[in-house]
Scaffold this active site. Structure first.
Site, mmCIF file in Angstrom:
data_model
loop_
_atom_site.group_PDB
_atom_site.id
_atom_site.type_symbol
_atom_site.label_atom_id
_atom_site.label_comp_id
_atom_site.label_asym_id
_atom_site.label_seq_id
_atom_site.Cartn_x
_atom_site.Cartn_y
_atom_site.Cartn_z
ATOM 1 N N ARG A 1 -7.149 2.501 9.201
ATOM 2 C CA ARG A 1 -7.190 1.561 8.063
ATOM 3 C C ARG A 1 -5.776 1.213 7.591
ATOM 4 O O ARG A 1 -5.572 0.209 6.927
ATOM 5 C CB ARG A 1 -7.971 2.193 6.904
ATOM 6 N N ARG B 1 4.531 -0.268 9.824
ATOM 7 C CA ARG B 1 5.290 -1.514 9.972
ATOM 8 C C ARG B 1 6.767 -1.225 10.252
ATOM 9 O O ARG B 1 7.354 -0.374 9.581
ATOM 10 C CB ARG B 1 5.192 -2.363 8.697
ATOM 11 N N ARG C 1 -18.271 12.174 -0.599
ATOM 12 C CA ARG C 1 -17.214 12.695 -1.466
ATOM 13 C C ARG C 1 -17.333 11.976 -2.802
ATOM 14 O O ARG C 1 -17.686 10.789 -2.854
ATOM 15 C CB ARG C 1 -15.819 12.405 -0.886
ATOM 16 N N ARG D 1 -3.944 11.079 -6.225
ATOM 17 C CA ARG D 1 -3.092 9.978 -6.698
ATOM 18 C C ARG D 1 -3.230 9.810 -8.202
ATOM 19 O O ARG D 1 -4.180 10.324 -8.815
ATOM 20 C CB ARG D 1 -3.424 8.672 -5.974
ATOM 21 N N GLU E 1 -6.658 11.477 -9.857
ATOM 22 C CA GLU E 1 -7.890 11.481 -9.051
ATOM 23 C C GLU E 1 -7.997 12.771 -8.257
ATOM 24 O O GLU E 1 -7.085 13.112 -7.505
ATOM 25 C CB GLU E 1 -7.838 10.330 -8.039
ATOM 26 N N TYR F 1 -18.641 3.005 4.411
ATOM 27 C CA TYR F 1 -17.553 2.624 3.516
ATOM 28 C C TYR F 1 -17.301 1.135 3.716
ATOM 29 O O TYR F 1 -16.948 0.711 4.810
ATOM 30 C CB TYR F 1 -16.262 3.418 3.802
ATOM 31 N N ASP G 1 -15.300 -2.286 2.078
ATOM 32 C CA ASP G 1 -14.484 -2.931 1.059
ATOM 33 C C ASP G 1 -15.290 -4.056 0.413
ATOM 34 O O ASP G 1 -16.302 -4.509 0.967
ATOM 35 C CB ASP G 1 -13.203 -3.491 1.696
#
Ligand code: FAD
Ligand code: UDP
Length: 384
Positions: free
Chosen positions: A171, A175, A248, A278, A301, A349, A351
């Site tokens: 995911r 770069r 989860r 995070r 979190e 999952y 988006d």
């Protein structure tokens, strides 16, 4: 026809709107007190800051039709997610970019040099990565893997990365330039009035009735329904007859502070020794209004296995779950007058843009079936 749509998230709202526009009567029910599903946003009563109630949501897509669709119902402000990551006491940028690589290794490499350098770091004898760890070692080598992925992933999934599929890591890009945009999609933004207002606007139609605080279990025996579109958890629909599909969940610990707490929207904590994954500071998701607030609200979190009473967030989808999922799919396939859709209905999952794209495809399939007088499919996409 009279449809009952279970769930007032994107999946439920998009299908409800389409069917309503085709002249059907729609009752949307949700057990929560609000529309929006897990994308729900609301202004914090104490500070006025727009909070993403179930975790931060950034809209990003390459699907032109999905981007056009959401523009019909709300105005988006451009928003680029630029995530910072703390590892071993230092701050970096994530996903891994040329800046991350140069800072981490204390170098000033150009793109081609960095590409060659990372190639040298990568474990060469892994040709077909079988799990998350092998995928990371193959892509970026042990040093970057251990700094940014090993601890975070173990916290996030509660499992060693050797037990997780390689696909989870894919995911994120690597770069060899200074582009620190977390996502690679051409369309990115956040709705100015929040996701809940946008989804309420999708649901505003004379043929749609929304009933909040209503669990499907209290509604399922209504006999004046022609068809149910169910976007809740697949196992729950069948009263967990084959066991509970694993998820989860997240615990959010609120931090109230003055001014600017961390200077950006999201900082990941990659070390295994930090218990949370995070911290997100929600006013930075709305930079157009952030300066209006003298106070700030952040959330730490923490990820853990979901119990029966917890909000299901991330489907686990390991061998145990996929075997159980097979059983549910087989049971579903012989059920009449119900279609399963969305993240929970298909136990994947997804988006937001994929959710909306799949719901729009489901609408096209429903149109075709209804035109021919055929029963609607149980699944519009394969949940496997
Ligand atoms: P949901 O939003 O889960 O809606 C389902 C609804 O059904 C819920 O409101 C629930 O209350 C209701 N329901 C369930 N069972 C019943 C029942 N039996 N009776 C009545 N009501 C019921 N996507 C992105 O594109 N960008 C992001 O940045 C992003 N961030 C995310 C962060 C986190 C922490 C998580 C977990 C997900 C994130 N996502 C993101 C994914 C996004 O949340 C989903 O794509 C989206 O919520 C899926 O919509 P849905 O309608 O399928 O499901
Ligand atoms: N990940 C990580 N360290 C990070 C960010 C992500 O190890 O700082 C891993 C983690 O396993 C996560 C996956 O990469 O599940 C994909 O990242 P993404 O941001 O898509 O995470 P999610 O949507 O799962 O929160």
């Amino acid at each position: 026809m009279h449809f009952c749509i279970v769930g007032a998230g994107f999946s439920g709202a998009v299908t409800a709107r389409h069917l309503a526009e085709r002249g059907h009567r729609i009752t949307v029910i949700d057990e929560r007190a609000h529309c929006g599903g897990n994308c729900h946003t609301a202004r914090d009563p104490q500070t006025g800051i727009m909070l993403h109630h179930y975790g931060p949501h950034i809209f990003h897509t390459a699907q032109e039709n999905v981007w056009q669709y959401v523009q019909r119902f709300g105005k988006f402000a451009p928003y680029i997610n630029r995530v910072k990551a703390i590892s071993q006491g230092r701050v970096y940028t994530l996903p891994i970019t040329l800046l991350t690589i140069n800072q981490f290794f204390g170098r000033t490499m150009h793109p081609a040099e960095a590409r060659e350098f990372i190639h040298q770091q990568a474990v060469q004898d892994i040709t077909t990565p079988r799990n998350f760890e092998e995928q990371a070692l193959h892509m970026i080598g042990p040093a970057l893997y251990e700094a940014f992925f090993k601890g975070y992933t173990t916290k996030q999934w509660g499992l060693p990365p050797t037990d997780l599929p390689a696909a989870i890591l894919k995911r994120l890009p690597v770069r060899f330039n200074y582009d620190d945009n977390y996502f690679s999609h051409p369309y990115q933004g956040i709705p100015i009035e929040g996701y809940t207002a946008l989804i309420e606007s999708i649901l505003t139609h004379p043929h749609i009735t929304v009933r909040l605080d209503t669990a499907f279990e209290t509604f399922r025996n209504q006999n004046n329904l022609d068809h149910i579109i169910y976007t809740g958890p697949l196992d729950r629909y069948f009263r967990f007859c084959h066991g509970r599909l694993g998820y989860r969940t997240l615990d959010f610990e609120r931090i109230d502070a003055e001014g600017d707490y961390q200077g950006t929207a999201v900082i990941n904590y990659c070390d295994a020794t930090t218990p949370y994954t995070r911290i997100s500071e929600h006013k930075h998701f709305a930079p157009w209004e952030a300066s209006l607030f003298s106070k700030t609200v952040c959330f730490r979190e923490y990820s853990r296995l979901a119990g029966p009473e917890d909000t299901p967030y991330y489907p686990i989808r390991l061998a145990r779950e996929t075997t159980m999922l097979d059983r549910y799919v087989r049971t579903a396939m012989v059920t009449r007058n119900v279609s399963f859709l969305g993240r929970l209905g298909t136990y994947r999952y997804l988006d937001m843009d994929v959710t909306i794209g799949e719901a729009l495809e489901a609408c096209t399939i429903m149109d075709q079936h209804l035109a021919l007088g055929k029963p609607l499919p149980v699944f519009f996409t394969d949940p496997h």
